[in-house]
Design an enzyme around this catalytic site. Structure first.
Site, mmCIF file in Angstrom:
data_model
loop_
_atom_site.group_PDB
_atom_site.id
_atom_site.type_symbol
_atom_site.label_atom_id
_atom_site.label_comp_id
_atom_site.label_asym_id
_atom_site.label_seq_id
_atom_site.Cartn_x
_atom_site.Cartn_y
_atom_site.Cartn_z
ATOM 1 N N LEU A 65 0.778 -1.122 0.067
ATOM 2 C CA LEU A 65 -0.021 0.004 0.075
ATOM 3 C C LEU A 65 0.715 1.341 0.088
ATOM 4 C CD1 LEU A 65 -2.660 -1.267 2.670
ATOM 5 C CD2 LEU A 65 -3.085 -0.815 0.425
ATOM 6 N N PRO A 66 0.187 2.240 -0.249
ATOM 7 C CA PRO A 66 1.148 3.604 -0.421
ATOM 8 C C PRO A 66 1.859 4.069 0.756
ATOM 9 C CG PRO A 66 -1.175 3.928 -1.354
ATOM 10 C CD PRO A 66 -1.167 2.689 -0.980
ATOM 11 N N THR A 96 6.623 0.617 1.730
ATOM 12 C CA THR A 96 7.477 1.759 2.271
ATOM 13 C C THR A 96 6.817 2.535 3.343
ATOM 14 O OG1 THR A 96 9.069 1.470 0.490
ATOM 15 C CG2 THR A 96 9.530 3.115 2.146
ATOM 16 N N LYS A 171 15.646 -0.005 4.693
ATOM 17 C CA LYS A 171 15.062 0.725 3.404
ATOM 18 C C LYS A 171 15.359 2.114 3.638
ATOM 19 C CE LYS A 171 12.488 1.480 -0.241
ATOM 20 N NZ LYS A 171 12.713 1.197 -1.300
ATOM 21 N N LYS A 246 9.550 10.566 -0.977
ATOM 22 C CA LYS A 246 8.939 10.148 0.083
ATOM 23 C C LYS A 246 9.855 9.474 1.060
ATOM 24 C CE LYS A 246 6.024 6.150 0.811
ATOM 25 N NZ LYS A 246 5.572 4.826 0.517
HETATM 26 P P1 NAD Z 1 0.623 2.314 -6.247
HETATM 27 O O1 NAD Z 1 -0.034 3.703 -5.939
HETATM 28 O O2 NAD Z 1 0.856 2.003 -7.577
HETATM 29 O O3 NAD Z 1 -0.258 0.953 -5.757
HETATM 30 C C1 NAD Z 1 -0.859 1.096 -4.319
HETATM 31 C C2 NAD Z 1 -2.080 0.477 -4.351
HETATM 32 O O4 NAD Z 1 -2.813 0.419 -3.345
HETATM 33 C C3 NAD Z 1 -3.042 1.179 -5.416
HETATM 34 O O5 NAD Z 1 -3.492 0.214 -6.408
HETATM 35 C C4 NAD Z 1 -4.273 1.865 -4.551
HETATM 36 O O6 NAD Z 1 -5.628 1.486 -5.236
HETATM 37 C C5 NAD Z 1 -4.194 0.623 -3.562
HETATM 38 N N1 NAD Z 1 -4.713 1.047 -2.260
HETATM 39 C C6 NAD Z 1 -4.658 2.469 -1.518
HETATM 40 N N2 NAD Z 1 -5.543 2.426 -0.496
HETATM 41 C C7 NAD Z 1 -5.939 1.301 -0.371
HETATM 42 C C8 NAD Z 1 -6.964 0.350 0.647
HETATM 43 N N3 NAD Z 1 -7.248 1.135 1.628
HETATM 44 N N4 NAD Z 1 -7.196 -0.830 0.310
HETATM 45 C C9 NAD Z 1 -7.062 -1.516 -0.847
HETATM 46 N N5 NAD Z 1 -6.145 -1.086 -1.669
HETATM 47 C C10 NAD Z 1 -5.687 0.127 -1.413
HETATM 48 O O7 NAD Z 1 2.197 2.272 -5.494
HETATM 49 P P2 NAD Z 1 3.433 1.195 -5.916
HETATM 50 O O8 NAD Z 1 4.264 1.817 -6.693
HETATM 51 O O9 NAD Z 1 2.724 0.233 -6.137
HETATM 52 O O10 NAD Z 1 3.843 1.410 -4.369
HETATM 53 C C11 NAD Z 1 3.280 0.555 -3.206
HETATM 54 C C12 NAD Z 1 4.308 0.762 -2.107
HETATM 55 O O11 NAD Z 1 5.835 0.260 -2.309
HETATM 56 C C13 NAD Z 1 4.715 1.873 -1.638
HETATM 57 O O12 NAD Z 1 4.826 2.303 -0.293
HETATM 58 C C14 NAD Z 1 6.140 2.471 -2.384
HETATM 59 O O13 NAD Z 1 6.848 3.585 -1.548
HETATM 60 C C15 NAD Z 1 6.882 1.181 -2.426
HETATM 61 N N6 NAD Z 1 7.881 0.947 -3.564
HETATM 62 C C16 NAD Z 1 7.547 1.594 -4.743
HETATM 63 C C17 NAD Z 1 8.558 1.353 -5.634
HETATM 64 C C18 NAD Z 1 8.335 1.609 -7.096
HETATM 65 O O14 NAD Z 1 9.207 1.675 -7.654
HETATM 66 N N7 NAD Z 1 7.085 1.915 -7.533
HETATM 67 C C19 NAD Z 1 9.880 0.507 -5.207
HETATM 68 C C20 NAD Z 1 9.924 0.351 -3.988
HETATM 69 C C21 NAD Z 1 8.974 0.444 -2.737
#
Ligand code: NAD
Length: 297
Positions: A65-66, A96, A171, A246
């Site tokens: 999740l975000p 994260t 991290k 972030k």
């Molecule tokens: P994203 O925004 O693409 O995905 C997050 C998903 O969570 C979305 O589809 C959203 O609809 C869903 N969501 C939000 N609240 C919700 C809830 N209450 N119930 C169900 N679903 C819900 O983000 P991402 O890029 O997949 O990143 C996810 C995590 O991973 C973050 O914490 C980010 O910092 C971390 N991360 C991302 C990357 C990257 O390159 N994208 C790399 C490492 C870590």
């Protein structure tokens, strides 16, 4: 085969869930976004109507999740997944988030009779798609061993970093290093150009001398020196500056809470904040060289 509940099927969670299914596991998936749910169904997940419903019959529940507040609201409280899951369920949070929330949620899991790991990842969307993520895992050793086969289906490097919260700590420390490095390397390549130095010669020297680091050898912000680096494709793809910001903010929040002196991290957070406010949040984080050196690349 393990029965896995998966909550959050965005850019990272979607391909991670797909790799669990490819490895022969069953996934019950939930996301607030209908399109994310359709994509998960297309790769073989069973779409369910709520976060709580993912836990039905699940041995393991994963979250991607975000932010910390999303993880807390989905898992804890009277309507949270902890209450709905069978005692002894293994929870793995790969989002994260801040260290405090990771620890608090880990404690709440234990109170509800579950085990929990914080297991944030490095490697971005390409790593999630190719199942080559690096996992930094905080929690008890027994839970770590239970999670290992699942993490191996999604990643290549799996490190047990210590107790609950230590995965998130690793991290944010790692990403603070990467952000600071990127700024230092960008400044040096900008100065080199002003001095009339051929960037290729500076790269040859720095990649084999004391300036050597990941931001030089694997991710050089000067275009054309590392063929696969985002700088060589207009700073697109890679790791978005908004995500680096972030993580830098999380490192500063942790530094303030634990009285750590991180002046370089604070400068990095300030510069990435400026860069993002100029409309560059989607640009790869190595694109900050453009702000430092006046859009000359
Ligand atoms: P994203 O925004 O693409 O995905 C997050 C998903 O969570 C979305 O589809 C959203 O609809 C869903 N969501 C939000 N609240 C919700 C809830 N209450 N119930 C169900 N679903 C819900 O983000 P991402 O890029 O997949 O990143 C996810 C995590 O991973 C973050 O914490 C980010 O910092 C971390 N991360 C991302 C990357 C990257 O390159 N994208 C790399 C490492 C870590």
């Amino acid at each position: 085969m393990t029965m896995i509940g998966f909550i959050g099927l965005g850019n990272m969670g979607g391909p991670m869930a797909a790799n669990l299914i490819k490895a022969g596991h069953a996934v019950r998936a939930f996301d607030l976004d209908a399109e994310a749910m359709r994509r998960a169904e297309a790769v073989g997940a069973v779409a369910v109507g709520s976060a709580v419903a993912t836990a039905e019959g699940a041995d393991v529940v994963m979250t991607m999740l975000p932010m910390g507040r999303h993880v807390r609201s989905v898992l804890t409280g009277p309507d949270g997944v902890f209450m709905a899951a069978a005692p002894g369920t293994l929870f793995i949070d790969s989002s994260t988030i801040d260290v405090d929330t990771a620890r608090a949620v880990g404690e709440a899991a234990a109170k509800a009779g579950h085990v929990m790991l914080d297991a944030p990842v490095s490697g971005g969307v390409p790593g999630a798609e190719a199942a080559t993520l690096a996992f930094m895992v905080g929690g008890e050793a027994e839970a770590f061993e239970r999670a290992r086969p699942l993490l191996e289906a999604m990643g290549r490097t799996i490190v047990h970093t210590g107790p609950s919260g230590s995965g998130q700590a690793a991290k944010i420390c790692n990403n603070m290093m990467a952000g600071i490095q990127m700024l230092g390397v960008s400044e040096a390549f900008a100065l080199g150009r002003r001095l009339g130095l051929d960037p290729a010669r500076l790269f040859e020297v720095a990649s084999q001398s004391s300036g050597q680091c990941w931001a030089v050898t694997s991710y050089c912000p000067e275009p054309g020196l590392v063929p696969n680096a985002p700088s060589s494709r207009g700073y697109q793809g890679g790791f978005a500056s908004a995500l680096m910001l972030k993580d830098l903010k999380l490192s500063q929040q942790a530094a303030a809470a634990f009285d750590a002196a991180t002046p370089m991290g604070a400068i990095a957070a300030g510069l990435y904040s400026l860069f993002c406010n100029q409309g560059n949040g989607d640009m790869d984080f190595s694109g900050i060289i453009r702000m430092i050196d006046g859009q000359t690349r």
